[in-house]
Design an enzyme around this catalytic site. Sequence first.
Site, PDB file in Angstrom:
ATOM      1  N   GLY A 191      20.867  42.715  31.935  1.00 23.19           N
ATOM      2  CA  GLY A 191      22.051  41.909  31.608  1.00 23.19           C
ATOM      3  C   GLY A 191      21.861  41.075  30.351  1.00 23.19           C
ATOM      4  O   GLY A 191      22.701  41.089  29.456  1.00 23.19           O
ATOM      5  N   ALA A 192      20.756  40.357  30.289  1.00 26.98           N
ATOM      6  CA  ALA A 192      20.520  39.482  29.146  1.00 26.98           C
ATOM      7  C   ALA A 192      19.110  38.936  29.211  1.00 26.98           C
ATOM      8  O   ALA A 192      18.417  39.103  30.222  1.00 26.98           O
ATOM      9  CB  ALA A 192      21.511  38.321  29.137  1.00 26.98           C
ATOM     10  N   GLU A 218      16.477  35.516  28.083  1.00 27.19           N
ATOM     11  CA  GLU A 218      16.477  34.083  27.774  1.00 27.19           C
ATOM     12  C   GLU A 218      15.531  33.658  26.653  1.00 27.19           C
ATOM     13  O   GLU A 218      15.067  32.506  26.649  1.00 27.19           O
ATOM     14  CB  GLU A 218      16.106  33.325  29.052  1.00 27.19           C
ATOM     15  CG  GLU A 218      14.632  33.495  29.516  1.00 27.19           C
ATOM     16  CD  GLU A 218      14.398  34.580  30.558  1.00 27.19           C
ATOM     17  OE1 GLU A 218      15.213  35.527  30.612  1.00 27.19           O
ATOM     18  OE2 GLU A 218      13.409  34.499  31.303  1.00 27.19           O
ATOM     19  N   ASN A 219      15.233  34.510  25.669  1.00 29.71           N
ATOM     20  CA  ASN A 219      14.346  34.135  24.562  1.00 29.71           C
ATOM     21  C   ASN A 219      14.663  32.732  24.054  1.00 29.71           C
ATOM     22  O   ASN A 219      15.812  32.373  23.874  1.00 29.71           O
ATOM     23  CB  ASN A 219      14.521  35.126  23.410  1.00 29.71           C
ATOM     24  CG  ASN A 219      14.580  36.555  23.882  1.00 29.71           C
ATOM     25  OD1 ASN A 219      13.654  37.036  24.499  1.00 29.71           O
ATOM     26  ND2 ASN A 219      15.709  37.210  23.648  1.00 29.71           N
ATOM     27  N   HIS A 278      23.100  31.646  33.525  1.00 28.33           N
ATOM     28  CA  HIS A 278      21.766  32.041  33.975  1.00 28.33           C
ATOM     29  C   HIS A 278      20.755  31.941  32.827  1.00 28.33           C
ATOM     30  O   HIS A 278      19.707  31.309  32.965  1.00 28.33           O
ATOM     31  CB  HIS A 278      21.827  33.469  34.531  1.00 28.33           C
ATOM     32  CG  HIS A 278      20.521  34.003  35.008  1.00 28.33           C
ATOM     33  ND1 HIS A 278      20.148  33.984  36.333  1.00 28.33           N
ATOM     34  CD2 HIS A 278      19.488  34.577  34.345  1.00 28.33           C
ATOM     35  CE1 HIS A 278      18.949  34.515  36.456  1.00 28.33           C
ATOM     36  NE2 HIS A 278      18.521  34.892  35.262  1.00 28.33           N
ATOM     37  N   GLU A 279      21.081  32.556  31.707  1.00 26.04           N
ATOM     38  CA  GLU A 279      20.122  32.565  30.588  1.00 26.04           C
ATOM     39  C   GLU A 279      19.949  31.165  30.028  1.00 26.04           C
ATOM     40  O   GLU A 279      18.841  30.765  29.677  1.00 26.04           O
ATOM     41  CB  GLU A 279      20.569  33.539  29.496  1.00 26.04           C
ATOM     42  CG  GLU A 279      20.830  34.970  29.970  1.00 26.04           C
ATOM     43  CD  GLU A 279      19.726  35.586  30.799  1.00 26.04           C
ATOM     44  OE1 GLU A 279      18.546  35.221  30.614  1.00 26.04           O
ATOM     45  OE2 GLU A 279      20.035  36.438  31.665  1.00 26.04           O
ATOM     46  N   HIS A 315      17.613  29.152  32.169  1.00 25.57           N
ATOM     47  CA  HIS A 315      16.205  29.520  31.999  1.00 25.57           C
ATOM     48  C   HIS A 315      15.502  28.615  30.975  1.00 25.57           C
ATOM     49  O   HIS A 315      14.269  28.560  30.965  1.00 25.57           O
ATOM     50  CB  HIS A 315      16.079  30.958  31.499  1.00 25.57           C
ATOM     51  CG  HIS A 315      15.943  31.997  32.575  1.00 25.57           C
ATOM     52  ND1 HIS A 315      15.114  31.850  33.660  1.00 25.57           N
ATOM     53  CD2 HIS A 315      16.499  33.237  32.705  1.00 25.57           C
ATOM     54  CE1 HIS A 315      15.179  32.950  34.410  1.00 25.57           C
ATOM     55  NE2 HIS A 315      16.012  33.806  33.853  1.00 25.57           N
TER      56      HIS A 315
HETATM   57  N1  TRP Z   1      14.629  37.570  32.248  1.00 21.52           N
HETATM   58  C1  TRP Z   1      15.808  38.391  32.203  1.00 21.52           C
HETATM   59  C2  TRP Z   1      16.796  37.683  33.107  1.00 21.52           C
HETATM   60  O1  TRP Z   1      16.798  37.788  34.272  1.00 21.52           O
HETATM   61  C3  TRP Z   1      15.570  39.776  32.705  1.00 21.52           C
HETATM   62  C4  TRP Z   1      15.407  40.853  31.702  1.00 21.52           C
HETATM   63  C5  TRP Z   1      16.154  41.077  30.622  1.00 21.52           C
HETATM   64  C6  TRP Z   1      14.484  41.924  31.735  1.00 21.52           C
HETATM   65  N2  TRP Z   1      15.770  42.223  29.999  1.00 21.52           N
HETATM   66  C7  TRP Z   1      14.738  42.741  30.644  1.00 21.52           C
HETATM   67  C8  TRP Z   1      13.479  42.280  32.584  1.00 21.52           C
HETATM   68  C9  TRP Z   1      14.015  43.892  30.392  1.00 21.52           C
HETATM   69  C10 TRP Z   1      12.734  43.414  32.330  1.00 21.52           C
HETATM   70  C11 TRP Z   1      13.000  44.225  31.253  1.00 21.52           C
HETATM   71  O2  TRP Z   1      17.529  36.876  32.709  1.00 21.52           O
HETATM   72 ZN    ZN Z   2      16.681  35.561  34.751  1.00 26.55          ZN
END
Ligand code: TRP
Ligand code: ZN
Length: 886
Positions: free
Chosen positions: A268-269, A271-272, A304-305, A308
């Site tokens: 989905g996305a 959180e960098n 959500h992001e 994080h």
């Molecule tokens: N940390 C991300 C989230 O939950 C999850 C995620 C995004 C992810 N892209 C990914 C996990 C690629 C594994 C591989 O918000």
């Molecule tokens: Zn997450």
Amino acid sequence: MRTEQPKMIYLKDYQAPDYLIDETHLTFELFEDHSLVHAQLVMRRNPACAGGELPPLILDGQQLELLSLSLDGEELSETDYQLDDSHLRLQPKAERFVIDSSVRIHPESNTALEGLYKSGGMFCTQCEAEGFRKITYYLDRPDVMSKFTTTVSAEQHRYPVLLSNGNPVASGPEEGGRHWATWEDPFKKPAYLFALVAGDLWCVEDSFTTMSRREVALRIYVEPENIDKCQHAMDSLKKSMKWDEEVYGREYDLDIFMIVAVNDFNMGAMENKGLNIFNSSCVLARAETATDAAHQRVEAVVAHEYFHNWSGNRVTCRDWFQLSLKEGFTVFRDAEFSADMNSRTVKRIEDVAYLRTHQFAEDAGPMAHPVRPDAYMEISNFYTLTVYEKGSEVLRMIHCLLGAEAFRQGSDLYFARHDGQAVTCDDFIQAMEDASGQDLSQFKRWYTQAGTPRLAVSEVYDAQAKTYSLTFRQSCPATPGQSEKQPFVIPVALGLLDAAGNDLPLRLAGESAAVGTSRVLSVTEAEQRFVFEGIEAKPLPSLLRGFSAPVKLSFPYSRDQLMFLMQHDSDGFNRWEAGQQLAVQVLQELIGQQQRGEALVMDPRLTGALRSVLEDEQLDQAMVAEMLSLPGEGYLTEISEVADVEAIHAAREFARRQLAEALFEPLWQRYQANREASRNSAYVAEAAHFARRSLQNIALSYLMLDGKAEVLAACLEQFEVCDNMTERLAALAVLVNSPYEEEKAKALASFAEFFKDNPLVMDQWFSVQAACSLPGALQRVQQLMQHPTFTLKNPNKVRALIGAFAGQNPVGFHQADGSGYRFLADQVITLNALNPQIAARLLAPLTRWRKYDSARQGLMRAELERILASGELSSDVFEVVSKSLA
Ligand code: TRP
Ligand code: ZN
């Protein structure tokens, strides 16, 4: 691809890193046929492991072409280090040192979408969990946190926008039509939070003033044609920032927060830090092209992001076994945010229905694992419903047991104590215990024991003593590697209803006064009895209010009692739940009749109950819509011992037709009133409008089963004359599932013609057809794979067509000849080479083979065997297939 059998990694083997990286200085030179990455790592021995000889330094690195390497400015020769396909090993000579490396990589041909890759014309990254090692040699583990500076150089014309984490510090032109930009992130972070973007992007700008009056620049970057679809995400971002200040006291910490939308993304996305990268499906939304559900998803994922930034970035995970530390907590936070922004009860209903259909199935299958797994082969396979959704339920139970106030104190303590650290689930629990004074040691079994507990409840009423006792018996089925389970702590929120439907005051034996009318019992023993006193007449219990624990509850309710709860329960969730249980009983009876070859006869009480719901003008329209939705085929499968796909489908369709016929008048009236309201108001993405449209659309789906000309006309009119995708797509979906071949073909064609250039809308068009259970589904899906807008290289397309067919079309997928299974296995084999993460996820429906009859079991297993024998498998696919066959 792996060259040897991937090995298991165990939590018990965790060791702190020998070395730390204080500073990371990266320079990227991006070209069309390769890219160069120069990394300078300022390193030192980890003081926590000091003493004795200097251990070797082992850096992670995959698919990198090493061009040069130096230690403290001295170029190393090939005899000074050892290289294999995933590590670079060398011997440091001092406690502190600097490594410089240059590598060549190929983002332009990276189809796995992990590391640095290209999506359309732009460069972007995905480093979680272990993607950074495909960018440069590094200690790619979350307990190594470093300060990053990043310089990006690229052709000015093709890539006018150059982004990375943190703040922009300098930029300028270069010769040869190129330019560069340098970014500096002041916060230490693990490599999985690194991000880089280069492309021809436009941005929508806004700003947010934090609670300490700091001004934060907000930017959403998209490809130019999408610049008109960012407002909803921007509004959601500002709401999220405000909510996290108000509810958790968390303030944003950089001067700029950026979101970039990309079309090719595995999840989905992400959180960098300061630079979230999103699947475009979780950013872009406007009335004409995105449904209400899509709008709500954008709001939830943006939140959500953003959340994080604290639960994940400022405080991160020590190792990947702790993934739920950030994901379970952050899902809980985004669910509460969505509940506050929209309807709390409806949000809970949606989440519970999803959990029970999908997570419960995962927890009963071959990939079952605890919320904190203790072993894995490929960490990408552990971004699961269990880690995310069950992890969130575990946090919700803590919230329920401690109360909102103590929970907030625990969260404050956790963030204060661990800011800037990489920690474990135990550290989180410790903070909750310290802040609340409660002992959570038994509760922690939720992190270590897999499987969904069963909770059987029985009652005894003693008219003489005026006592009412409830006895709870908990048990948990065996899961792979765990045969014996210890009792869980199960919070059971409950109330007792009197004959008029009012909640009784609740006084347990030993208490001097009643404690409210809805309270939480903590069930901690395998068998445990609670006695309520002063109960004048036998009450009706309302159990597990709000779904206070992720368990399978059973209580011997009669259908009349369920109807009573539907009408009177003061807990909105349990009113819905009573309706679902009533429908389950009625549907299971129909399934039995169907299996025995008897004529189907439906209990009229279900019709009566739903008639009252439809006629209740006081009830939230979204609740009416939810209560009208019969339990899905996926859920009916999950609760079956052996799932009879065809009987389930036939019984549910029969019930839907019966309801459509018997309730035609109230459905038609509700439909027309709501359609009229839709016609008279412009689209608004708010709960009351979502509610009105969801009732309108479910009513339409029933009405169309009845074959009346005026309904077909209304459906076609809704399809053609509306200002939003919610009404248009719902009309299209009912047409696709109808017998009106001519109208269906016309609608599908005109829709595709109008939206062919919008990939997200075309995804919906694919899904609606893939999920259609009418005969010939597989042939239609295979034909659609030839459509010019379809490609296996785009995960959204794979999910929309193949994923929807295998996951949302049980009768199509489970064809008795095994053709659906063969098709899925073929796609998995192809995708294994292109995108292992997507291949492994697509496999999930085949891993559920134990649910079906022996003929289907054989066919499903044979396809799993065929995948296993198909050649060199990625660790992702290998792990899922081998565990499924074990
Ligand atoms: N940390 C991300 C989230 O939950 C999850 C995620 C995004 C992810 N892209 C990914 C996990 C690629 C594994 C591989 O918000
Ligand atoms: Zn997450």
